[in-house]
Design a protein around this motif. Structure first.
Motif, PDB file in Angstrom:
ATOM      1  N   GLN A 190      -6.275  -5.886   5.944  1.00  0.00           N
ATOM      2  CA  GLN A 190      -6.672  -5.601   7.645  1.00  0.00           C
ATOM      3  C   GLN A 190      -7.309  -6.259   7.761  1.00  0.00           C
ATOM      4  N   SER A 235       1.024  -1.519  -0.017  1.00  0.00           N
ATOM      5  CA  SER A 235      -0.317  -0.338   0.464  1.00  0.00           C
ATOM      6  C   SER A 235       0.540   0.851  -0.088  1.00  0.00           C
ATOM      7  N   ARG A 267      -5.246   1.138  12.019  1.00  0.00           N
ATOM      8  CA  ARG A 267      -4.527   1.018  12.414  1.00  0.00           C
ATOM      9  C   ARG A 267      -4.579   0.361  13.832  1.00  0.00           C
ATOM     10  N   GLY A 315       1.601  -3.856   3.213  1.00  0.00           N
ATOM     11  CA  GLY A 315       0.436  -3.619   3.914  1.00  0.00           C
ATOM     12  C   GLY A 315      -0.108  -5.225   4.324  1.00  0.00           C
ATOM     13  N   ASN A 337      -4.207   5.496   6.183  1.00  0.00           N
ATOM     14  CA  ASN A 337      -4.394   4.004   7.353  1.00  0.00           C
ATOM     15  C   ASN A 337      -4.624   4.622   8.965  1.00  0.00           C
ATOM     16  N   GLY A 353       0.991   0.192   5.460  1.00  0.00           N
ATOM     17  CA  GLY A 353       0.008  -0.579   5.635  1.00  0.00           C
ATOM     18  C   GLY A 353       0.126  -0.745   7.447  1.00  0.00           C
ATOM     19  N   PRO A 354      -1.302  -2.015   6.953  1.00  0.00           N
ATOM     20  CA  PRO A 354      -1.598  -2.412   8.655  1.00  0.00           C
ATOM     21  C   PRO A 354      -0.466  -3.097   9.241  1.00  0.00           C
TER      22      PRO A 354
END
Length: 664
Positions: free
Chosen positions: A132, A11, A313, A129, A309, A266-267
């Motif tokens: 999610q 990401s 997060r 990332g 993000n 990213g996550p």
């Protein structure tokens, strides 16, 4: 990389400043190997535009394993020195918001076909990332974790990263950490010396760039990463009771900058608000709990308001002291539930039952008290958080004695602790992150300093291992060898055999097994002891139906013999003929029976801090810390306890800085 499909997601967002601003949405890149054969493969790449529409694009990456692109479709691909640039084909140059453009190619490979570690779109790096996950899924996916301690959290100049003795972080280190089976890395970072004066407290740009570089390296290897404020907790945030506004402003300014700087990630990146929150000069525990809650709330608000993000997060919130005492767990439960945010994680630390963890007050064995402490601790954490749907990370675990020396706790007792720790944490669904300040995984050779210890830690992530009451089998040289019986801790396994190297010993002749009672016969021990030199004569391994084998050291010894000596409070070493035995602990008492030395509530002193054996040079050292707490001109009786069961008496008297030691 195996044939079939290997997916890689990344990401990207664009951050216009280091402040907390709403970042552009960026892009997502998905790379997959759709077919592979000897020397060749096919791959598909999909680029999804999450931001404003673009007219013209270039996607670039570097090959990690020397691959080459042979031909492509839906893109114009050029390649130089292992770097690939895929440009639009004209007819697909325009990519609207939320739309995806795809291309593919045929490539060649030789030694390996490792997926690219990162991409850049139109010159801006795309960071790995992953999708999610829910907080519970994310936290479970982080198991097991490892701390890159005493590095970015080091304090001191000129180079904080190496000032505590560890080398600079390299990509090779992270490669090797991942190869050990770790899924996540905690990056403790101390910012104290890297921020400017108030009110802005601007973070040093070069240092922030270095932290971001390490985070990128880890994420590029599909490791989950946790970044925090670390030793700041005892350097300045602890002053909050008396300098409330100044501390809160500095804390807020740092997290405002970090939230902005890492919005693009990213996550798989998580933020931890503060390591081991603590306060001095407070009015008491209630105020300290309230101040910790205030920092947690401010951290949460800053990150969430930074957008991008960071809006979803995963954020990690600590209890006061990262303690698992119920009085500290309950306030954090209430606070997390009050946020009504599904993307929050609680964190506590665990270094075991203190007398055992530090080897003080006679806590030499992994006994029922040590095990019960772990059980109670994990039960409280589970019932407070996990049972309510809140995931938990044990952000640090280990033994306090490791700060002195990994031999502070006897090897077998140490192994039993970690075997049980891993087992019960797994049973309670707790993610664990091993604290390693460089004493465990060598960061240049990439080898474990104690491979047996890591074998037990790694095994505990999945199964239990059989252990035993002891890993030492002593026979006095001054006496005939006799049979020895040892209790096995089967831990749900079954005993499968006893070996000397790869040679199986004969059941009924060399040993017998009655339930969990293993008896080594006198004839076998006589044979294994050979010429009966002092020390370990043989190493046996008990194998079980699963897990790591348990080692028994067959040892010949006689009662150790210390000698008279003199010295000073700064350097006092007792010449000691250990004669194959090993020191477990030491007691110190005055002639009237009162306890002498530090920790004057117990006669048993702390291993490594008050005293320490030196088997190589034949010395028993009494440390300055021991003498700092002794009365002048009063005789102290020392009782040295050895693992064989032998006890040896010795006497010391301090007069000013002079010390005399005698055997009588």
């Amino acid at each position: 990389m195996a044939a079939g499909v290997a997916a890689l997601t990344a990401s990207l967002v664009t951050v216009t400043a280091t402040e907390a601003v709403a970042a552009e949405a960026g892009c997502t890149v998905a790379y997959s190997v759709t077919g592979q054969w000897s020397g060749g493969f096919t791959a598909d790449v999909a680029v999804t535009n999450n931001g404003a529409a673009v007219d013209g694009w270039q996607l670039s990456w570097e090959w990690p394993s020397g691959q080459r692109v042979r031909n492509a479709w839906n893109a114009k691909v050029t390649e130089s020195d292992g770097r690939v640039t895929a440009a639009d084909a004209g007819y697909n140059a325009k990519v609207a918001t939320s739309k995806t453009v795809k291309f593919g190619f045929i490539g060649t490979w030789a030694e390996a076909n490792t997926a690219p570690l990162s991409f850049s779109l139109n010159g801006v790096t795309c960071v790995h990332g992953g999708k999610q996950l829910t907080a519970m899924e994310h936290t479970a996916a982080m198991q097991p974790g490892w701390n890159l301690g005493n590095t970015l959290d080091s304090v001191g100049m000129p180079d904080d990263e190496t000032s505590w003795g560890n080398p600079r972080i390299t990509e090779a280190l992270l490669d090797n950490v991942k190869a050990q089976g770790f899924k996540s890395v905690r990056l403790p970072v101390t910012w104290t010396a890297r921020v400017g004066p108030g009110p802005d407290h601007t973070i040093d740009a070069a240092y922030l760039a270095r932290v971001k570089e390490v985070v990128r390296w880890a994420l590029a290897r599909d490791l989950y990463v946790m970044v925090n404020l670390h030793h700041d907790s005892w350097q300045w945030t602890l002053k909050m009771p008396t300098e409330h506004d100044q501390v809160l402003n500095q804390f807020n300014r740092i997290w405002t900058q970090l939230a902005g700087a890492f919005t693009e990630f990213g996550p798989k990146l998580t933020f931890e608000g503060l390591n081991e929150p603590q306060f001095t000069g407070s009015t008491g525990k209630p105020q300290e709990i309230q101040l910790n809650a205030e920092l947690n709330a401010s951290f949460y608000d800053i990150v969430r308001r930074s957008g991008g993000n960071n809006a979803k997060r995963l954020l990690v919130l600590p209890t006061l002291h990262t303690s698992s005492e119920q009085v500290y767990l309950d306030p954090l439960v209430d606070q997390i539930q009050g946020f009504d945010d599904p993307n929050l994680i609680a964190t506590v630390h665990n270094y075991g039952y203190w007398p055992f963890s530090a080897n003080v007050a006679g806590g030499t064995r992994f006994d029922a008290s040590v095990q019960q402490y772990l059980t109670d601790d994990f039960d409280r954490v589970h019932d407070s958080f996990i049972a309510r749907g809140i995931p938990v990370i044990i952000g640090e675990y280990g033994l306090l004695g490791f700060d002195q020396h990994t031999g502070t706790i006897e090897q077998g007792e140490k192994l039993k602790f970690f075997e049980y720790f891993g087992h019960y944490a797994r049973a309670k669904k707790l993610t664990t992150m091993l604290w390693d300040n460089g004493q465990h995984f060598n960061r240049t050779s990439f080898q474990w300093n104690d491979p047996e210890l890591f074998a037990h830690i790694k095994s505990s992530w999945k199964v239990r291992s059989g252990t035993a009451y002891t890993d030492q089998v002593f026979s006095a040289k001054s006496s005939p060898v006799t049979a020895k019986t040892i209790k096995l801790n089967l831990n749900g396994t079954s005993f499968s055999g006893l070996y000397n190297g790869n040679t199986a010993l004969t059941r009924g002749v060399d040993y017998t097994l009655d339930g969990d009672q293993l008896t080594l016969t006198a004839s076998a021990l006589t044979r294994l002891s050979g010429s009966r030199d002092y020390g370990t004569n043989a190493v046996l391994t008990a194998r079980f139906s699963q897990g790591v084998p348990w080692r028994f050291h067959v040892i010949t010894y006689d009662t150790p013999v210390p000698s008279d000596t003199t010295g000073t409070t700064e350097k006092f070493e007792i010449p000691t003929d250990f004669r194959g035995d090993q020191l477990a602990t030491m007691e110190a008492k005055y002639d009237d029976g009162a306890f002498a030395g530090p920790h004057d509530w117990t006669s048993f002193k702390e291993f490594g801090r008050a005293f320490a054996p030196n088997y190589t040079d034949g010395l028993t050292t009494l440390k300055p810390e021991f003498f700092n707490n002794l009365k002048d001109d009063e005789r102290v009786t020392l009782t040295f306890h050895f693992w064989s069961g032998e006890k040896v008496t010795y006497y010391v008297t301090k007069s000013g800085t002079a010390v005399t030691g005698t055997t009588a």
